[in-house]
Design a protein around this motif. Structure first.
Motif, PDB file in Angstrom:
ATOM      1  N   ALA A 122      25.236  43.546  48.971  1.00 25.05           N
ATOM      2  CA  ALA A 122      25.679  42.501  50.122  1.00 25.05           C
ATOM      3  C   ALA A 122      24.837  41.369  50.925  1.00 25.05           C
ATOM      4  O   ALA A 122      25.200  39.975  50.352  1.00 25.05           O
ATOM      5  CB  ALA A 122      27.147  42.894  50.728  1.00 25.05           C
ATOM      6  N   LEU A 123      23.639  42.261  51.035  1.00 21.86           N
ATOM      7  CA  LEU A 123      22.944  41.188  51.831  1.00 21.86           C
ATOM      8  C   LEU A 123      21.364  40.872  50.796  1.00 21.86           C
ATOM      9  O   LEU A 123      21.185  39.155  50.620  1.00 21.86           O
ATOM     10  CB  LEU A 123      22.386  41.776  52.537  1.00 21.86           C
ATOM     11  N   TRP A 124      21.188  41.799  49.524  1.00 25.61           N
ATOM     12  CA  TRP A 124      20.381  41.132  49.113  1.00 25.61           C
ATOM     13  C   TRP A 124      20.812  40.949  47.227  1.00 25.61           C
ATOM     14  O   TRP A 124      20.059  41.879  46.361  1.00 25.61           O
ATOM     15  CB  TRP A 124      18.681  41.882  48.643  1.00 25.61           C
ATOM     16  N   PRO A 125      21.800  39.986  46.283  1.00 28.79           N
ATOM     17  CA  PRO A 125      22.381  40.217  45.450  1.00 28.79           C
ATOM     18  C   PRO A 125      21.616  40.631  44.502  1.00 28.79           C
ATOM     19  O   PRO A 125      21.834  41.140  43.428  1.00 28.79           O
ATOM     20  CB  PRO A 125      23.828  39.154  45.460  1.00 28.79           C
ATOM     21  N   ARG A 126      20.879  40.069  44.375  1.00 31.07           N
ATOM     22  CA  ARG A 126      19.308  39.632  43.605  1.00 31.07           C
ATOM     23  C   ARG A 126      18.521  40.770  43.425  1.00 31.07           C
ATOM     24  O   ARG A 126      17.736  40.986  42.675  1.00 31.07           O
ATOM     25  CB  ARG A 126      18.892  38.130  43.756  1.00 31.07           C
ATOM     26  N   ALA A 127      18.186  41.249  44.893  1.00 31.43           N
ATOM     27  CA  ALA A 127      16.942  41.953  44.740  1.00 31.43           C
ATOM     28  C   ALA A 127      17.179  43.541  45.368  1.00 31.43           C
ATOM     29  O   ALA A 127      16.082  44.245  45.682  1.00 31.43           O
ATOM     30  CB  ALA A 127      15.654  41.382  45.631  1.00 31.43           C
ATOM     31  N   TYR A 128      18.325  44.306  45.523  1.00 34.92           N
ATOM     32  CA  TYR A 128      19.403  45.148  46.310  1.00 34.92           C
ATOM     33  C   TYR A 128      18.103  46.195  45.505  1.00 34.92           C
ATOM     34  O   TYR A 128      17.720  47.212  45.924  1.00 34.92           O
ATOM     35  CB  TYR A 128      20.507  45.522  46.376  1.00 34.92           C
ATOM     36  N   ARG A 129      18.266  46.343  44.100  1.00 31.92           N
ATOM     37  CA  ARG A 129      17.561  47.760  43.469  1.00 31.92           C
ATOM     38  C   ARG A 129      16.707  47.122  43.816  1.00 31.92           C
ATOM     39  O   ARG A 129      15.934  49.087  43.757  1.00 31.92           O
ATOM     40  CB  ARG A 129      18.362  46.561  41.682  1.00 31.92           C
ATOM     41  N   GLU A 130      15.790  46.042  43.148  1.00 30.30           N
ATOM     42  CA  GLU A 130      14.342  46.459  43.913  1.00 30.30           C
ATOM     43  C   GLU A 130      13.940  47.530  45.405  1.00 30.30           C
ATOM     44  O   GLU A 130      13.136  48.088  45.067  1.00 30.30           O
ATOM     45  CB  GLU A 130      13.334  45.366  43.730  1.00 30.30           C
ATOM     46  N   ARG A 131      14.713  46.767  45.974  1.00 37.88           N
ATOM     47  CA  ARG A 131      14.337  47.394  47.815  1.00 37.88           C
ATOM     48  C   ARG A 131      15.061  48.204  47.613  1.00 37.88           C
ATOM     49  O   ARG A 131      14.530  49.266  48.534  1.00 37.88           O
ATOM     50  CB  ARG A 131      15.315  46.477  49.181  1.00 37.88           C
ATOM     51  N   LEU A 132      15.785  49.361  46.989  1.00 35.83           N
ATOM     52  CA  LEU A 132      16.468  50.301  47.015  1.00 35.83           C
ATOM     53  C   LEU A 132      16.094  51.468  46.289  1.00 35.83           C
ATOM     54  O   LEU A 132      15.222  52.877  46.414  1.00 35.83           O
ATOM     55  CB  LEU A 132      17.890  50.323  46.548  1.00 35.83           C
ATOM     56  N   ARG A 133      14.587  51.508  45.105  1.00 36.95           N
ATOM     57  CA  ARG A 133      14.202  51.474  44.474  1.00 36.95           C
ATOM     58  C   ARG A 133      15.409  52.588  43.724  1.00 36.95           C
ATOM     59  O   ARG A 133      15.204  53.282  43.281  1.00 36.95           O
ATOM     60  CB  ARG A 133      13.392  52.442  44.559  1.00 36.95           C
ATOM     61  N   LEU A 134      16.217  51.178  43.445  1.00 42.64           N
ATOM     62  CA  LEU A 134      17.212  52.065  42.682  1.00 42.64           C
ATOM     63  C   LEU A 134      17.533  52.466  41.226  1.00 42.64           C
ATOM     64  O   LEU A 134      17.363  50.601  40.496  1.00 42.64           O
ATOM     65  CB  LEU A 134      19.046  51.288  43.039  1.00 42.64           C
ATOM     66  N   ARG A 135      17.370  53.168  40.313  1.00 40.14           N
ATOM     67  CA  ARG A 135      17.659  52.188  38.325  1.00 40.14           C
ATOM     68  C   ARG A 135      18.815  53.093  38.197  1.00 40.14           C
ATOM     69  O   ARG A 135      19.223  54.616  38.784  1.00 40.14           O
ATOM     70  CB  ARG A 135      15.959  53.235  37.913  1.00 40.14           C
ATOM     71  N   PRO A 136      19.678  52.572  36.987  1.00 41.00           N
ATOM     72  CA  PRO A 136      20.752  52.794  36.435  1.00 41.00           C
ATOM     73  C   PRO A 136      19.815  54.433  35.581  1.00 41.00           C
ATOM     74  O   PRO A 136      18.723  54.649  34.911  1.00 41.00           O
ATOM     75  CB  PRO A 136      20.903  52.232  35.343  1.00 41.00           C
ATOM     76  N   PRO A 137      20.558  55.787  35.618  1.00 41.02           N
ATOM     77  CA  PRO A 137      20.258  56.836  34.576  1.00 41.02           C
ATOM     78  C   PRO A 137      19.953  56.994  33.507  1.00 41.02           C
ATOM     79  O   PRO A 137      20.860  55.921  32.858  1.00 41.02           O
ATOM     80  CB  PRO A 137      20.857  57.672  35.833  1.00 41.02           C
ATOM     81  N   ALA A 138      19.914  57.683  33.181  1.00 41.70           N
ATOM     82  CA  ALA A 138      18.939  57.606  31.535  1.00 41.70           C
ATOM     83  C   ALA A 138      20.939  58.496  30.941  1.00 41.70           C
ATOM     84  O   ALA A 138      20.356  59.636  31.561  1.00 41.70           O
ATOM     85  CB  ALA A 138      18.187  58.983  31.116  1.00 41.70           C
ATOM     86  N   MET A 139      21.277  58.201  30.041  1.00 39.29           N
ATOM     87  CA  MET A 139      21.974  58.231  29.202  1.00 39.29           C
ATOM     88  C   MET A 139      21.934  58.945  27.788  1.00 39.29           C
ATOM     89  O   MET A 139      21.209  58.001  27.504  1.00 39.29           O
ATOM     90  CB  MET A 139      23.557  57.786  29.222  1.00 39.29           C
ATOM     91  N   VAL A 140      23.238  59.385  26.810  1.00 46.16           N
ATOM     92  CA  VAL A 140      23.266  59.944  25.843  1.00 46.16           C
ATOM     93  C   VAL A 140      24.152  58.597  25.432  1.00 46.16           C
ATOM     94  O   VAL A 140      25.437  58.483  25.412  1.00 46.16           O
ATOM     95  CB  VAL A 140      23.155  60.961  25.255  1.00 46.16           C
ATOM     96  N   LYS A 141      24.084  57.542  24.717  1.00 48.29           N
ATOM     97  CA  LYS A 141      24.752  56.517  23.775  1.00 48.29           C
ATOM     98  C   LYS A 141      25.255  56.782  22.556  1.00 48.29           C
ATOM     99  O   LYS A 141      24.324  57.335  21.949  1.00 48.29           O
ATOM    100  CB  LYS A 141      24.379  54.970  24.333  1.00 48.29           C
ATOM    101  N   MET A 142      26.944  56.913  22.055  1.00 49.77           N
ATOM    102  CA  MET A 142      26.776  56.051  20.706  1.00 49.77           C
ATOM    103  C   MET A 142      27.615  55.294  20.588  1.00 49.77           C
ATOM    104  O   MET A 142      28.971  55.286  21.169  1.00 49.77           O
ATOM    105  CB  MET A 142      27.222  57.502  20.506  1.00 49.77           C
ATOM    106  N   ASN A 143      27.423  54.158  19.531  1.00 45.03           N
ATOM    107  CA  ASN A 143      28.026  52.773  19.368  1.00 45.03           C
ATOM    108  C   ASN A 143      28.882  53.098  18.396  1.00 45.03           C
ATOM    109  O   ASN A 143      28.504  53.530  17.566  1.00 45.03           O
ATOM    110  CB  ASN A 143      26.998  51.791  19.261  1.00 45.03           C
ATOM    111  N   LEU A 144      29.790  53.730  18.932  1.00 43.37           N
ATOM    112  CA  LEU A 144      31.391  53.737  17.680  1.00 43.37           C
ATOM    113  C   LEU A 144      31.684  52.895  17.624  1.00 43.37           C
ATOM    114  O   LEU A 144      32.630  52.632  16.245  1.00 43.37           O
ATOM    115  CB  LEU A 144      32.127  54.758  18.464  1.00 43.37           C
ATOM    116  N   THR A 145      31.284  51.386  18.014  1.00 42.77           N
ATOM    117  CA  THR A 145      32.064  50.242  17.036  1.00 42.77           C
ATOM    118  C   THR A 145      31.298  49.865  15.843  1.00 42.77           C
ATOM    119  O   THR A 145      31.750  48.760  15.136  1.00 42.77           O
ATOM    120  CB  THR A 145      31.600  49.056  18.199  1.00 42.77           C
TER     121      THR A 145
END
Length: 402
Positions: free
Chosen positions: A98-121
């Motif tokens: 809420a405070l830093w909507p554009r930079a909160y990931r960098e401040r928290l050092r938060l990255r999306p985790p690795a996932m295995v994807k299958m694009n079924l479309t």
């Protein structure tokens, strides 16, 4: 959003009185700037000892120290006590977003985790590792690292004949193919080595394998092995047994948390900040709901048992509220209905928080999943976990004489 429900005004002349009113507990704290500092922004912090942290920040500055001092900056604080590192991370993420909507990931050092994807479309799906979650495809995870996801995916693909290449499939008989098609490890749709229906059937087997966490292929191979043994075809039985061992190895390398994203349902039990209280975080399809509280001091005087209350909250058709179950930041209906649509960025954040907690060492709290065979939650095991967590709190509480 879990609110910062504690607050205190700060006056430098009464520092000790201010600190005496602040508990020495883990918390997320928001330091609000003075009104005459027009360009100043609130400062969000998390700490293991709120009183000690504020003493360091608000005491008179030491000329010989380079430590940040907020004595002339702070006007008031708002804070929320937290009972676990998982709850603290969730509260910190909510308010940082809420405070830093554009930079909160960098401040928290938060990255999306690795996932295995299958694009079924697509006409000829393939499986690959990604950190981005979109609205299409089947996602399996999360994994601790990208390397661990790749180490899981490679032996998984060895069990099936789905393509691994990244080229655009044109079904050209003149196409030379690749080493996997030569080794009979791919159906080779690139040079029309199979029909679209055959490739779709193979993709369905992979999807079923991930959905059942390997049970579908294990049962298939076990049946074929038994049939071959009954027909005295011991060579085929031995081959199926070797394949079954490979399947068991792949399933053994599969983390407990890794599941198809639409089936990633769980409950995380953590100690809450209150006495004899457990915070339960319900996870639905990877989305972490605000916790509800099991206040065992109040449960002793309630007509309903703790198991009945858990059933009312966790069952999709339930959601019955109770005085002994106090939601942390909203009504009980909002806690129970955690299947609402959320943005992909928020879902990536929730998966990142979940993976950071699950793969962290040491890991506080306990996690439980619904039992697919019994079509329900292991309520008795959950209650025993609550007892263990409360016993840990009592063993860590110092005695009055210490």
């Amino acid at each position: 959003m879990l609110p910062l429900d504690g607050q205190a005004a700060f006056d430098p002349a009464f520092l000790e009185d201010f600190l005496a009113a602040v508990p020495p507990r883990p918390a997320v704290v928001l330091v609000e700037p003075r009104a005459d500092l027009a360009a100043a922004r609130p400062l969000l912090l998390r700490t293991a000892d709120l009183r000690r942290r504020l003493r360091l920040l608000l005491s008179p500055p030491d000329p010989a120290s380079k430590r940040v001092n907020l004595r002339e900056y702070a006007a008031a604080i708002r804070f929320r006590l937290t009972g676990s590192s998982f709850e603290q991370a969730l509260v910190y993420w909510q308010h940082a977003r809420a405070l830093w909507p554009r930079a909160y990931r960098e401040r928290l050092r938060l990255r999306p985790p690795a996932m295995v994807k299958m694009n079924l479309t697509t006409a000829y799906p393939r499986a690959y590792v990604t950190r981005r979650v979109s609205t299409n495809g089947l996602y399996f995870g999360p994994f601790a690292t990208r390397r661990s996801a790749e180490d899981f995916l490679e032996p998984l693909l060895d069990l099936f004949r789905m393509r691994r290449c990244q080229i655009k499939i044109r079904r050209d008989p003149a196409f030379p193919g690749c080493i996997y098609s030569e080794m009979k490890m791919c159906l080779a749709p690139c040079f029309a080595g199979c029909t679209p229906e055959e490739y779709t059937t193979e993709v369905s087997r992979v999807v079923e394998f991930l959905t059942s966490r390997g049970v579908s292929l294990s049962q298939e191979l076990a049946r074929d092995r038994e049939t071959a043994s009954a027909e005295l075809d011991f060579e085929r039985a031995a081959a199926q047994h070797r394949r079954l061992e490979k399947v068991d190895a792949v399933c053994g390398s599969m983390p407990d948390l890794a599941r198809p994203l639409t089936l990633l349902d769980a409950v995380i039990f953590e100690r809450a900040s209150g006495e004899n209280t457990i915070a339960a975080f319900l996870v639905r399809a990877g989305h972490i709901a605000d916790p509800f509280l099991l206040q065992f001091d109040e449960l002793a005087s309630q007509p309903r048992s703790a198991e009945e209350i858990l059933r009312g909250v966790l069952q999709p058709a339930g959601g019955a509220s109770s005085d002994a179950v106090a939601p942390h930041g909203g009504d009980q209906a909002a806690v129970a209905s955690t299947g609402e649509r959320i943005g992909t960025a928020e879902l990536e954040d929730h998966l990142g928080l979940l993976a950071r907690w699950f793969y962290g060492r040491p890991r506080e709290g306990e996690i439980f999943y619904p039992d697919a065979r019994q079509e329900g939650w292991p309520y008795r095991r959950m209650l025993r976990a609550c007892a263990r967590l409360l016993a840990q709190r009592e063993s860590r509480t110092p005695s009055p004489s210490s």
